[in-house]
Design an enzyme around this catalytic site. Structure first.
Site, PDB file in Angstrom:
ATOM      1  N   TRP A   1      49.671  28.683  37.627  1.00  0.00           N
ATOM      2  CA  TRP A   1      49.177  28.328  36.317  1.00  0.00           C
ATOM      3  C   TRP A   1      49.269  29.595  35.322  1.00  0.00           C
ATOM      4  O   TRP A   1      48.931  29.376  34.402  1.00  0.00           O
ATOM      5  CB  TRP A   1      47.595  27.753  36.631  1.00  0.00           C
ATOM      6  N   ASP A   2      49.567  30.677  35.771  1.00  0.00           N
ATOM      7  CA  ASP A   2      49.549  32.049  35.009  1.00  0.00           C
ATOM      8  C   ASP A   2      50.286  31.543  33.947  1.00  0.00           C
ATOM      9  O   ASP A   2      50.071  32.098  32.736  1.00  0.00           O
ATOM     10  CB  ASP A   2      49.897  33.086  35.817  1.00  0.00           C
TER      11      ASP A   2
ATOM     12  N   GLU B   1      37.963  32.291  42.482  1.00  0.00           N
ATOM     13  CA  GLU B   1      38.354  31.731  43.749  1.00  0.00           C
ATOM     14  C   GLU B   1      37.581  32.382  44.893  1.00  0.00           C
ATOM     15  O   GLU B   1      37.387  32.286  46.144  1.00  0.00           O
ATOM     16  CB  GLU B   1      39.754  32.096  44.262  1.00  0.00           C
TER      17      GLU B   1
ATOM     18  N   GLN C   1      37.099  35.778  38.604  1.00  0.00           N
ATOM     19  CA  GLN C   1      37.738  35.975  37.189  1.00  0.00           C
ATOM     20  C   GLN C   1      36.971  35.099  36.310  1.00  0.00           C
ATOM     21  O   GLN C   1      36.439  34.160  36.645  1.00  0.00           O
ATOM     22  CB  GLN C   1      39.073  35.893  37.402  1.00  0.00           C
TER      23      GLN C   1
HETATM   24  C1  BGC Z   1      44.083  34.526  41.119  1.00  0.00           C
HETATM   25  C2  BGC Z   1      44.703  33.285  40.473  1.00  0.00           C
HETATM   26  C3  BGC Z   1      46.266  33.535  40.194  1.00  0.00           C
HETATM   27  C4  BGC Z   1      46.906  34.153  41.241  1.00  0.00           C
HETATM   28  C5  BGC Z   1      48.369  34.702  40.870  1.00  0.00           C
HETATM   29  C6  BGC Z   1      44.837  35.152  41.902  1.00  0.00           C
HETATM   30  O1  BGC Z   1      44.554  36.400  42.342  1.00  0.00           O
HETATM   31  O2  BGC Z   1      42.837  34.434  41.397  1.00  0.00           O
HETATM   32  O3  BGC Z   1      44.060  32.708  39.145  1.00  0.00           O
HETATM   33  O4  BGC Z   1      46.872  32.342  39.744  1.00  0.00           O
HETATM   34  O5  BGC Z   1      46.275  35.376  41.651  1.00  0.00           O
HETATM   35  O6  BGC Z   1      48.152  35.540  39.768  1.00  0.00           O
END
Ligand code: BGC
Length: 774
Positions: A357-358, A488, A600
């Site tokens: 989703w980044d 997360e 985050q």
């Molecule tokens: C983040 C996610 C992100 C992923 C890839 C993870 O550490 O929590 O939001 O999509 O890294 O960058």
């Protein structure tokens, strides 16, 4: 944190060799051209600590999933853009002695990335175990002009001896991934050949059957005079090369120009690859290194003209923003709608080089504002092309009637992430994809996109949301159970505010857009194609909208990250002992889940996206509650906090967070740059300046700025596209000045006041004291 990178406006410089930092430097000095890229591994053999990495866009391997406990719905594989043919190699023998920096005494070492020109250069003076001393100047680039071209210039000068030096430029197909679930060999060699003129290596991925062909030609020079030297054709295992042995006198320089052409069946699907790369490389050789380099640097010049940000008065900030822009363009140029942006780009194996989703949440805003319209459009089309797969994915999980759940991680539209709490629960990714359509159309004015593609995606996502919520008898509301938000460090929570907010917003926006276009002919076609039932479905969505539960705490005046968040022990993150951070490396998962610490932006991610729906006091209250609990252990975190901090007048915080996002990799702030760069968060860094400090928004369908400037900066200046205009924005400690290249009038807002500009009439507005004092 390792601050060994010298500050310079256009260059990234490492002086002195620090083997313990080598993997970090290999990431930092990575080069790429959107089609391929590689870590800054040495050309010659190196027996020290290294992570070899050379990657080709779209060429992946489905690495079989490895989990402790299989759950229904898990994907069979994790797609990985894999380490591919290593074409930079030049083995060096000095009178039969191996030149390997790990065994040499290093008298001088400098590694330099020239961002203006897109070159990686290394100069070394070293003493071999035998006492022989030599200097090396190695330079290479992957061309932005012709994305099949890679070129190396490798020059050695003996300093205290006359003798035979052997250079063996080679192509190496015997490469592996450090991260392979079952230690499988991902490649097989189809064909290889070395002749005295040209060599080639044709390899193929197992299972996915991507062909990759690389052809190589070499030229040799002594003191800049080309020498005819017939090489010995050389082959060993999966390696192929041409070996040149030359008698070199003390202080004479022997230079090798190595040209390669790289093509894959992904990028050149209808091409017999071997003749294609052979033909290409022969053209490259006849053009010569200098000319090819010139064309490449001109292409970079063009990119910089369109996207540079100049900062006066803060060299660390200046270097960092250019570095972020440079790496974004090295990763993705928008030339191919099948490519996307991996969180580590072409700089490491972590995250497999695939799409998260980044892209929509952090990278689209950058490309949409700095590049021609097709670049951002291609990013959206990527998801449109995967719609069917997203519908199949939702169906597998028990949803129906065209509901779509886009994957958390993908290369071809299929889900390939396999942790249940993320794969099944981190569904907010769907919302970022819907929001990106809105963001793009609102900014570019490309409403055709909505009719041609956007609405289909919005309907499918709305259908998913409508099925994913459920009616709570107890609350007399629609609720959202068992999800993971962007944070997360919480799993399987009920009523994550951010995801609920996205549900509310998507349903409302989709309904509005359907209403807007309902009288057009194309609308009926769309309803047929999607089997959309205006009455039944729209009514259901309205009912959800009218009765959706969005958790908040009235007393504190904040939105609740999820039900029960306030039951936690709320201790600010600044009270955590330094030696326990990052917490994910020191604490058990159990402890993390129960703690109040936020990885985050979560609620704040929503407030960033929907800022215009809330008064600044609400944003401030939420910011002041959540930010102190945030450990920013995702690279995607500081940028959002910086933008919001700017918006609510917390200028010191905004600047602190800017440096944290901008110099994350240059200073290895998260201690994980060795794995690869944080490419997607670099889009966030760009947003921090343009949306944060300059306060760019779209308001009432107009471009709007509410600028401020960090105290340390004399000025900053950037170029953005907006619809038919290319604008240059300069902000100093006293004023904002905006120019356009377009003779047509543009009406915009500065600090809420309407201003008009055209090519001959720029605008300058004084900043208030509040906007300049940090
Ligand atoms: C983040 C996610 C992100 C992923 C890839 C993870 O550490 O929590 O939001 O999509 O890294 O960058």
């Amino acid at each position: 944190m390792t601050e060994y990178i010298k500050h310079h406006a256009w260059r990234i410089i490492e002086e002195g060799f620090h083997p313990e930092n080598n993997k970090v430097s290999e990431s930092i000095f990575s080069i790429g051209n959107g089609a391929m890229g590689q870590r800054a591994n040495f050309e010659e053999e190196y027996s020290g600590n290294t992570l070899q990495g050379s990657y080709i866009g779209g060429v992946y391997y489905p690495d079989k999933t490895r989990v402790g406990w299989w759950k229904n719905g898990y994907p069979e594989y994790f797609a990985k853009i894999i380490n591919a043919t290593n074409w930079i190699g030049v083995k060096v023998r000095v009178q039969d002695e191996v030149f390997d920096l790990n065994t040499c005494q290093i008298n001088h070492f400098k590694r330099e990335l020239n961002m203006q020109e897109g070159t990686l250069t290394r100069t070394v003076t070293a003493t071999l175990p035998s006492g022989k001393q030599l200097t090396l100047k190695a330079q290479r680039f992957v061309s932005l002009q012709d994305t099949t071209l890679g070129a190396v210039s490798y020059a050695v000068t003996p300093l205290n001896f006359n003798g035979e030096i052997t250079l063996l430029p080679l192509l190496d197909g015997g490469v592996k991934n450090a991260d392979a679930n079952y230690n499988e060999q991902f490649w097989q060699t189809i064909a290889k050949q070395a002749t005295t003129e040209v060599s080639y290596l044709h390899t193929q991925t197992k299972k996915t059957h991507f062909d990759v062909a690389v052809a190589m030609r070499n030229q040799l020079f002594i003191e800049n005079q080309q020498v005819a030297n017939t090489p010995i054709c050389w082959e060993k295992d999966e390696q192929i090369g041409q070996q040149f042995s030359v008698l070199v006198r003390q202080n004479q320089t022997l230079t090798l120009h190595k040209y390669v052409a790289v093509a894959s069946s992904f990028s050149h699907p209808n091409q017999p690859l071997v003749p294609f790369v052979q033909q290409k490389v022969s053209t490259f050789e006849s053009q010569g290194y200098k000319k090819l380099l010139k064309e490449h640097t001109q292409a970079w010049q063009q990119k910089w003209n369109e996207s540079d940000i100049k900062i006066e008065g803060d060299i660390a900030a200046q270097q960092a923003i250019r570095y972020n822009i440079f790496q974004l363009y090295q990763t993705y140029t928008g030339a191919n709608e099948q490519l996307n942006i991996g969180p580590k780009g072409f700089t490491g194996e972590k995250y497999g080089g695939v799409t998260y989703w980044d892209t929509e949440a952090y990278c689209l805003p950058f490309y949409m504002r700095t590049s021609e319209a097709h670049v951002a459009r291609n990013l959206l089309k990527y998801r449109y092309n995967h719609l069917k797969k997203a519908q199949e994915n939702a169906e597998k999980l028990g949803f129906n009637r065209g509901a779509a759940l886009y994957p958390m991680v993908t290369i071809n539209g299929e889900e390939c992430h396999n942790e249940w709490e993320i794969t099944f629960e981190e569904i907010h990714r769907n919302g970022a994809i819907a929001y990106a359509i809105y963001n793009y159309i609102q900014y570019t004015g490309d409403t055709d996109y909505m009719l041609d593609y956007g609405l289909e995606v919005l309907i499918a996502i709305s259908r998913f949301w409508a099925q994913r919520v459920n009616w709570s008898q107890a609350k007399q509301k629609y609720v959202l159970l068992g999800v993971t938000g962007p944070n997360e460090y919480e799993n399987n929570v009920n009523n994550n505010w951010y995801t609920l907010k996205l549900i509310e917003w998507t349903l409302r926006y989709t309904l509005e857009q359907l209403e807007l276009y309902k009288d057009l002919k194309i609308f009926d076609k769309l309803c047929k194609k999607t089997a959309f039932n205006t009455k039944k479905e729209a009514d259901k969505w309205m009912h959800i909208l009218d009765n959706l539960y969005l958790p908040e705490d009235q007393q504190k005046g904040i939105f609740l990250q999820q039900d029960g968040f306030l039951d936690k022990e709320l201790v600010p993150a600044n009270q955590l002992p330094a030696n326990e951070r990052p917490i994910h490396e020191h604490w058990s998962w159990d402890r993390i889940l129960r703690s109040c610490y936020i990885k985050q932006a979560d609620v704040l991610q929503g407030l960033y996206m929907f800022q215009d729906e809330y008064p600044p006091e609400t944003i401030k209250r939420n910011f002041e509650f959540y930010e102190p609990l945030t450990v920013h252990e995702s690279s995607l975190s500081p940028c959002i906090h910086s933008i919001l901090a700017s918006a609510i007048g917390l200028h010191d915080k905004a600047y602190e967070m800017y440096l944290r996002t901008a110099r994350l990799d240059l200073d290895n702030l998260n201690n994980d740059t060795a794995d690869g760069l944080h490419i997607t968060s670099m889009g966030g860094t760009w947003m921090t300046i343009v949306e944060g400090f300059a306060g760019l928004r779209i308001s009432q369908n107009m471009l709007s700025f509410t600028p401020n400037i960090p105290a340390k900066w004399k000025s900053y200046n950037f170029t953005i596209r907006f619809r038919s205009h290319i604008l240059e924005v300069t902000i100093t400690q006293t004023a904002i000045c905006i120019k356009t290249n377009n003779p047509q009038e543009l009406v915009l807002l500065i600090n809420g006041q309407t201003e008009k500009i055209d090519k001959n009439n720029p605008v300058e507005v004084q900043l208030s004291k509040q906007q300049t004092v940090s």
